[in-house]
Write an enzyme that holds these catalytic residues in place. Structure first.
Site: not given
Length: 287
Positions: A73, A167, A171, A202
């Site tokens: 984790d 997000y 990045k 994916t």
């Protein structure tokens, strides 16, 4: 692909139970690397998208490398420290770290950040802070080699809107981490880059696209999950390694520079002029 003393490359790929991480690990295995495959998935039922670290390690073996599955984790600092202690005991060195682990909550939805679960911001913990923690523990092992590479998997979301503000921050932050780590690592001949992936084929992406009406599904070909791993292997073996250190690089452009194709022989397309690109493109990548 070999380490400076001609031994097989030792790599750690985080977040590799499925998706891009799985493809990267498999591609490095195809170059004969020993790959520590990390992720939280011990059984396929741990994620709606399936996949486990053991399955990925088996793909590394099948490709010609040695896969070592480790359930980690990446929100647990001690678990990460234990991972790199294991690498140190087993090999005493590390050649490549790929920071790909990310806690993604939900799927893209047309809603404001204030309307989405607050857990969306967990991406700044497992996805940004986790990159720092893994790099912290990896750096001494990379320095021991006298040559090494840290890769943060990136995306055009660093400069254009994708999914959520969290997000984009993750990045962009990963780009800055690579740039500043590269500066401190340069005297040790260890490189750090952020490598922007395109639209990757994916399990999560396929599930999302399948949920859309046929008319709304994009028609363009997606990068295979293995393509980024192929580019990483080529970069590590390249004489351009230190020249490109510290940069945010578009995988499609770097692949073209280094002569890397996708698994079907195609060359993925750069989205620089549609989605934006790093502010300081390397001249050789554009010429």
């Amino acid at each position: 692909m070999a380490s400076p003393d001609s031994r097989p490359v030792v790599a750690v790929v985080t977040g590799a139970s499925r998706g891009a991480g799985r493809g990267i690990a498999e591609a490095l295995g195809g170059q004969g690397a020993t790959v520590y495959v990390t992720g939280r998935s011990r059984s396929a039922s741990d994620s709606p998208y399936g996949g486990t670290v053991a399955e990925t390690a088996a793909l590394v073996d099948k490709a010609g490398g040695t896969g070592i599955p480790v359930v980690v984790d990446h929100g647990d600092d001690q678990a990460v420290a234990d991972l790199f202690d294991t690498v140190r005991r087993d090999h005493g060195r590390l050649d490549i770290l790929v920071n790909n682990a990310a806690k993604v909550v939900g799927t893209p939805a047309p809603a404001g950040f204030w309307e989405k679960p607050l857990e969306v911001a967990d991406l700044l913990t497992v996805g940004l802070r986790s990159h720092y923690v893994a790099s912290y523990h990896a750096a001494p092992l990379l320095i021991t080699n006298g040559r090494g590479l840290i890769v943060n998997t990136g995306h055009y979301g660093a400069v254009s809107y994708h999914h959520s503000p969290a997000y984009g921050a993750q990045k962009a932050g990963a780009d800055k981490l690579a740039a500043d780590m590269a500066k401190e690592l340069r005297p040790h001949h260890v490189a750090a880059v952020s490598l922007w992936m395109g639209h990757v084929d994916t399990e999560r992406a396929r599930a999302y696209l399948d949920s859309l009406p046929q008319r709304d599904r994009p028609a363009e070909k997606r990068e295979s999950p293995q393509f980024t791993g192929r580019v990483i292997a080529a970069l590590y073996s390249s004489g351009e390694l230190m020249a490109l250190s510290g940069r945010a690089l578009i995988g499609a452009e770097l692949g073209a520079l280094l002569g890397v194709t996708d698994i079907d022989g195609s060359r993925p397309r750069s989205e620089r002029y549609t989605l934006g690109g790093p502010p300081e493109p390397h001249p050789s990548l554009l010429g």
